[in-house]
Design an enzyme around this catalytic site. Structure first.
Site, PDB file in Angstrom:
ATOM      1  N   GLN A 104      -3.544  -2.610   5.642  1.00 46.42           N
ATOM      2  CA  GLN A 104      -4.147  -3.574   4.726  1.00 46.42           C
ATOM      3  C   GLN A 104      -3.648  -4.985   4.972  1.00 46.42           C
ATOM      4  O   GLN A 104      -4.196  -5.954   4.433  1.00 46.42           O
ATOM      5  CB  GLN A 104      -3.862  -3.180   3.280  1.00 46.42           C
ATOM      6  CG  GLN A 104      -2.400  -3.273   2.885  1.00 46.42           C
ATOM      7  CD  GLN A 104      -2.124  -2.716   1.514  1.00 46.42           C
ATOM      8  OE1 GLN A 104      -2.079  -1.504   1.327  1.00 46.42           O
ATOM      9  NE2 GLN A 104      -1.949  -3.596   0.535  1.00 46.42           N
ATOM     10  N   CYS A 110      -4.815  -1.898  -1.298  1.00 47.05           N
ATOM     11  CA  CYS A 110      -4.333  -0.528  -1.101  1.00 47.05           C
ATOM     12  C   CYS A 110      -5.228   0.504  -1.777  1.00 47.05           C
ATOM     13  O   CYS A 110      -5.450   1.595  -1.242  1.00 47.05           O
ATOM     14  CB  CYS A 110      -2.902  -0.394  -1.610  1.00 47.05           C
ATOM     15  SG  CYS A 110      -2.715  -0.778  -3.374  1.00 47.05           S
ATOM     16  N   HIS A 409       0.801   0.346  -6.559  1.00 47.56           N
ATOM     17  CA  HIS A 409       0.356   0.672  -5.203  1.00 47.56           C
ATOM     18  C   HIS A 409      -0.350   2.025  -5.209  1.00 47.56           C
ATOM     19  O   HIS A 409       0.013   2.925  -5.974  1.00 47.56           O
ATOM     20  CB  HIS A 409       1.562   0.723  -4.264  1.00 47.56           C
ATOM     21  CG  HIS A 409       1.217   0.832  -2.813  1.00 47.56           C
ATOM     22  ND1 HIS A 409       0.306   0.011  -2.177  1.00 47.56           N
ATOM     23  CD2 HIS A 409       1.659   1.686  -1.838  1.00 47.56           C
ATOM     24  CE1 HIS A 409       0.213   0.340  -0.899  1.00 47.56           C
ATOM     25  NE2 HIS A 409       1.024   1.352  -0.674  1.00 47.56           N
ATOM     26  N   ASN A 432      -0.017   6.125   4.059  1.00 46.36           N
ATOM     27  CA  ASN A 432       0.019   4.772   3.504  1.00 46.36           C
ATOM     28  C   ASN A 432      -0.980   3.882   4.245  1.00 46.36           C
ATOM     29  O   ASN A 432      -1.689   4.334   5.151  1.00 46.36           O
ATOM     30  CB  ASN A 432       1.436   4.210   3.614  1.00 46.36           C
ATOM     31  CG  ASN A 432       1.703   3.086   2.638  1.00 46.36           C
ATOM     32  OD1 ASN A 432       0.825   2.675   1.873  1.00 46.36           O
ATOM     33  ND2 ASN A 432       2.912   2.572   2.636  1.00 46.36           N
TER      34      ASN A 432
END
Length: 518
Positions: A104, A110, A409, A432
């Site tokens: 990102q 996110c 997040h 992630n």
């Protein structure tokens, strides 16, 4: 003569000389008259000298001070623990690994990355491809447009109701009007209306990867628009004039976004080559048709629901919650939170993984986390070793109440391991969106195969996998303390839990920590 700052209605006031004698009768003070004499003049020199002497008398604190001058003190003591936690072997995992590893970069997208990373896994299997990335910028663009429209109309509505501009609600809504972050139901709103596209059909731009300048421009414009709307409403303008004004404001926002992100395609053609080296072509097709024809049959976003863990004593488990003004679309779906014990969230995530479906989740990512090593563990940082003081003694509920923790997040859970013969969870594997330079760096093929064979032979585990770069490992204890939300398919939940969605939601104020955006 001294200065005391105190929050009043969302703002801060400073006082200096001329205090009234009875401090208890004025709202600008947080202290009461019986403590006033103790606090005049701040910390005394005598106390400061005593503190310094006690610090210098402890060699371990002098050593920590010397280390902290040249490097991150917590990273220094975390390296060994991170290495010991870093074996990425899990007993249950989804069958497809998302590739490529996404990044990102310098943006707050996110929540979008996590959604599309979850969505792409069944698509990769359907199209039989090694890699697939859906366009995050496409969702980003339409969220910005719809959210601007939502805020402008919300502000006009509040102005008509006589909401004070300097009050807490409007000041909160104006704090970050071009926010990058979002929540799950916001994704549902955008995907249902606009669909999705492969990344090649709407690629990244400088502003999508580094959104600060674009957001500053949009925030300034949105606040300017809100000021104009307030003046218009105060003058008693007609509904037609108000509607025309909002439309012209929205066009300015659209113009800024189109320049920064490009114009989203009405239709596109996607060509790809599968694992068998066979070429395919889809399109011309609209983004919405691409979703309904190709994505929805394998990943129906409307079938996914949010379970949250809010342990504050005044928010009960088994109840439905929403947050005032937490949306990105006029007339869109409400953000609904089904509040459950953390055990329910764990089991729902595990059931989803066992069925082969990854799990979007929201957490407080910065606590006890070494992003570079890819480890989130409650024992990661030894605060007492470094600072001579213990880490926070607050529980999860108190951290929320006193502003120490909230969701910030979103990521994707793709695997987990059990312990105690399957009676409890040990660790979770997380995909992630911070690129392949952060997180687990992989292991050699030989070691991976040996570990997999050994565990499979000794424990008869059928689905043990060792993973590649860019992934995190989350301990189950960390899950309990810092995971706030998981999104799973309805089919993994009992009728009792699903029935909570039939209840009337309790409305939390806009500034409640459960309104935090991932």
């Amino acid at each position: 003569m001294y200065v005391c700052w105190a929050p009043i209605g969302g703002r801060y006031f400073a006082g200096n000389q001329g205090y009234p004698d009875d401090i208890e009768q004025t709202s600008v003070h947080t202290c009461t008259s019986r403590y006033r004499g103790l606090w005049v003049g701040g910390v005394s020199e005598e106390k400061l000298l005593a503190m310094q002497a006690r610090l210098q008398a402890r060699p371990e604190l002098r050593l920590a001070q010397a280390v902290a001058i040249t490097q991150d003190p917590l990273e220094a003591v975390a390296a060994g623990r991170a290495a010991r936690c870093g074996t990425h072997v899990f007993t249950h995992c989804v069958s497809t690994e998302g590739k490529p590893v996404c990044n990102q970069k310098k943006s707050g997208r996110c929540w979008i990355f996590a959604c599309l990373n979850t969505m792409r896994l069944p698509l990769m299997k359907k199209f039989n491809v090694e890699e697939l990335e859906l366009s995050q910028t496409y969702i980003f663009f339409w969220d910005k447009v719809e959210r601007a429209n939502f805020l402008l109309r919300t502000f006009a509505e509040l102005a008509e109701k006589g909401e004070e501009v300097g009050g807490r609600l409007i000041q909160f809504l104006l704090t970050n009007p071009a926010e990058d972050g979002g929540q799950w139901q916001m994704l549902v709103n955008i995907v249902e209306k606009y669909g999705v596209v492969p990344k090649k059909a709407f690629p990244e731009t400088h502003a999508s990867e580094a959104s600060r300048r674009m957001n500053e421009t949009l925030s300034h414009k949105m606040r300017e628009c809100c000021a104009r709307l307030h003046r218009l409403v105060s003058k008693g303008c007609s509904k037609e004039e108000l509607e025309k004004t909002i439309d012209s404001m929205l066009e300015e926002v659209y113009q800024v976004l189109s320049i920064c992100l490009g114009c989203p395609p009405d239709t596109f053609v996607w060509e790809y080559r599968d694992k068998d080296k066979v070429s395919h072509r889809i399109g011309p097709i609209s983004p919405r048709d691409f979703y309904t024809e190709h994505v929805q049959p394998v990943y129906n976003i409307t079938d996914k629901v949010c379970l949250v863990n809010d342990p504050r004593p005044y928010n009960s488990y088994g109840e439905l919650y929403t947050v005032a003004y937490l949306s990105n679309m006029v007339g869109g779906r409400l953000t609904l939170y089904n509040n459950q014990d953390i055990k329910i969230l764990r089991q729902a995530a595990a059931d989803s993984i066992q069925a082969g479906e990854a799990v979007w989740f929201g957490c407080d990512s910065g606590k006890q986390c070494n992003g570079k090593a890819g480890v989130s563990d409650l024992q990661l940082f030894d605060y007492e070793m470094v600072f001579g003081v213990k880490g926070t003694a607050l529980n999860k509920a108190d951290r929320m109440i006193y502003g120490d923790s909230m969701m910030d997040h979103a990521m994707v859970i793709t695997a987990y391991s059990e312990k105690d013969e399957g009676t409890s969870f040990e660790k979770w594997r997380v995909e992630n969106s911070w690129g392949d330079e952060r997180g687990h760096k992989g292991e050699s093929t030989t070691v991976s195969v040996c570990i997999i064979f050994l565990i499979s032979f000794l424990k008869y585990v059928h689905n043990v996998v060792c993973f590649s770069t860019g992934y995190l490992q989350m301990s189950d204890d960390w899950f309990g303390e810092y995971v706030f939300e998981v999104v799973v398919d309805k089919r993994f939940l009992s009728e009792n839990i699903l029935s909570v969605f039939d209840k009337k939601p309790h409305v939390l104020p806009a500034w409640d920590p459960m309104g935090a955006l991932a």
